[in-house]
Write a protein that holds these residues in place. Structure first.
Motif, PDB file in Angstrom:
ATOM      1  N   ASP A 202      -2.978   7.248   1.598  1.00  0.00           N
ATOM      2  CA  ASP A 202      -2.062   5.653   2.113  1.00  0.00           C
ATOM      3  C   ASP A 202      -3.048   5.446   3.661  1.00  0.00           C
ATOM      4  N   CYS A 203      -3.340   4.080   3.551  1.00  0.00           N
ATOM      5  CA  CYS A 203      -4.289   3.523   4.778  1.00  0.00           C
ATOM      6  C   CYS A 203      -3.328   2.632   5.786  1.00  0.00           C
TER       7      CYS A 203
ATOM      8  N   ASN B 168       4.841   5.024   7.425  1.00  0.00           N
ATOM      9  CA  ASN B 168       5.558   5.197   6.438  1.00  0.00           C
ATOM     10  C   ASN B 168       5.818   5.367   4.892  1.00  0.00           C
TER      11      ASN B 168
ATOM     12  N   LYS C 111       0.807  -1.365  -0.091  1.00  0.00           N
ATOM     13  CA  LYS C 111       0.037   0.214  -0.280  1.00  0.00           C
ATOM     14  C   LYS C 111       0.676   1.236  -0.067  1.00  0.00           C
ATOM     15  N   THR C 112       1.596   1.765   0.807  1.00  0.00           N
ATOM     16  CA  THR C 112       2.577   2.440   0.925  1.00  0.00           C
ATOM     17  C   THR C 112       3.482   2.575  -0.333  1.00  0.00           C
TER      18      THR C 112
ATOM     19  N   ASP D 264      -1.535   6.851   8.448  1.00  0.00           N
ATOM     20  CA  ASP D 264      -2.053   4.953   9.025  1.00  0.00           C
ATOM     21  C   ASP D 264      -0.547   5.385   9.933  1.00  0.00           C
TER      22      ASP D 264
HETATM   23 MG   LIG Z   1       1.702   0.757   5.393  1.00  0.00          MG
END
Ligand SMILES: [Mg+2]
Ligand SMILES: Nc1ncnc2c1ncn2[C@@H]1O[C@H](COP(=O)(O)OP(=O)(O)OP(=O)(O)O)[C@@H](O)[C@H]1O
Ligand SMILES: Nc1ncnc2c1ncn2[C@@H]1O[C@H](COP(=O)(O)OP(=O)(O)OP(=O)(O)O)[C@@H](O)[C@H]1O
Ligand SMILES: [Mg+2]
Lengths: 254, 254
Positions: free
Chosen positions: A124-125, A44, A16-17, A40
């Protein structure tokens, strides 16, 4: 018209990141004004771009404090790419948001004050479907769901898409699943191919672009750099460029 | 005296479930009666052992319903290894637990009824520090923290260990960090070695055993098998056997 794209999947470690940082950078390099929001508590995306927040306001203050979007936005050092950084305070937000009125819409309200300055917002989650991810999904136009080409990652995709359906029905009618994005594809293993075939057969809107496993993607964040700045001739950089083209080209109204 | 070992890290995709399944199996093969509790709504430990729950009671009912430990425990088909399976209902538990009295101690209370039948209890956690992970940590004697040998995984280790300290001070004085466990180590990259050196220098109690990256570990759960049953001669199987020996050999009272 600003497009808000959320990168989410409750399965952990699926990219994701890595996708938020590198898709954001590739879209900015193509002339778009991009805002990356790190939603998040692990922060990150913030660390992966080498951003040190100090005691400046951050995503926590945007959701729970009185900070406006322009108060919390910082430059990243990369043209046309700005960031709303996260700090570990955000870990408290999940519980604190529980008691707040219209708790799912804090992000939507916060973005209303200034989002039109950007062409694209990327959020971003964390790896969960708590109130932080729900806030992002409620504010979103589209969702990209990174899926690692491994068996366990496949298991959760069905569960996650039913969560998306609940959000669409109860909180955000405009929410569109843009598609699963296959990540960490390893062409030496049959497992990767099996998972990829399975995902494509269940989700026709799966991105054509596949992000292969690449050590360079693991190294880039330790230098605070997107992949294109770290190793512009790498296959990984080319893959995220291709993804950016695909994102700019069509929007699946599934 | 039953040992309750929690496998936790809020960073996603670092090998929590893979460690819970394969350490559990290796400890069971050494003659210990082991109970594996799947405390993750993704239910990857349950799926990774090929368990289908149907409408039987599960971890959700143990924490929020009236089910006893023996009501929710199922065989796995592997000698001396039993499981409390998870279902996606568990996703609702985080929010539902918020309003419950002594919400952090539901797991502790649930285990009081019957834990002495086991030598070792292993609890797999989701990638977050919400009430499910807090419940597991409150019931725990020790914590193993898998850390992927990648930069982003290192970032979060400091944050996670301060959470452990909070739990130890406020909820569970007996909680001991048994140590970080280095996972997905790739000997072809300098990044893995750098991260490993960094983790060992900050955490002297880091396990000697290192779990290398291995495609076989990604494949095994798709067959519903622990690595030893899937490929007993693989380096990954040997690594989890070595980890089991190390866990049985000493308990660091850090
Ligand atoms: Mg992440
Ligand atoms: N295609 C890839 N090839 C190799 N490594 C990758 C790739 N994409 C991401 N990584 C690395 O894998 C790890 C997990 O990726 P990342 O942190 O982006 O996943 P995530 O889904 O954001 O994790 P979390 O669920 O914890 O938020 C990171 O160390 C990252 O550098
Ligand atoms: N040593 C290893 N080498 C290669 N692949 C691995 C290894 N350990 C785990 N995997 C694979 O990497 C993925 C992530 O592992 P796993 O699901 O165990 O992590 P997790 O920390 O439990 O994830 P989550 O945060 O979502 O709970 C899985 O597909 C798993 O099969
Ligand atoms: Mg897991």
């Amino acid at each position: 018209m600003t497009r808000t794209i959320v990168i989410a999947n409750q399965k952990g470690g699926v990219g994701k990141t890595t996708t938020a940082i590198n898709l954001g950078d590739a879209l900015a390099r193509r002339g778009n004004k991009v805002l990356l929001i790190d939603c998040d508590p692990q922060a990150n995306a913030t660390a992966g771009l080498g951003i040190s927040v100090g005691d400046r306001p951050s995503t926590y203050d945007l959701l729970l404090g009185d900070a406006s979007l322009s108060d919390v936005t910082m430059p990243t050092g990369f043209d046309r790419l700005s960031i709303v950084p996260a700090t570990s305070d955000l870990a408290g937000a999940e519980v604190e948001l529980t008691a707040v009125m219209a708790r799912e819409s804090r992000m939507t309200q916060a973005l209303e004050g200034g989002i039109e300055a950007y062409d694209i917002v990327i959020i971003d989650c964390p790896p969960s479907v708590g109130l932080l991810t729900i806030n992002a999904l409620t504010a979103a136009d589209e969702v990209i769901v990174p899926v690692q080409c491994e068996y366990l990652a496949l298991e959760g995709l069905g569960q996650f898409t039913s969560t998306l359906e609940l959000v669409r029905r109860n909180l955000n009618q405009k929410l569109r699943m843009r598609g699963p994005l296959l990540t960490m594809y390893d062409r030496r293993t049959t497992l990767s191919q099996q998972v990829a075939d399975e995902v494509r057969s269940h989700f026709p809107e799966t991105f054509q672009t596949v992000i292969a496993r690449s050590v360079r993607l693991g190294e880039a964040p330790s230098h605070g750099l997107p992949i294109h700045a770290y190793d512009p001739r790498s296959p990984a950089s080319a893959a995220y460029d291709a993804l950016a083209e695909e994102v700019l080209g069509t929007v699946t109204t599934v």
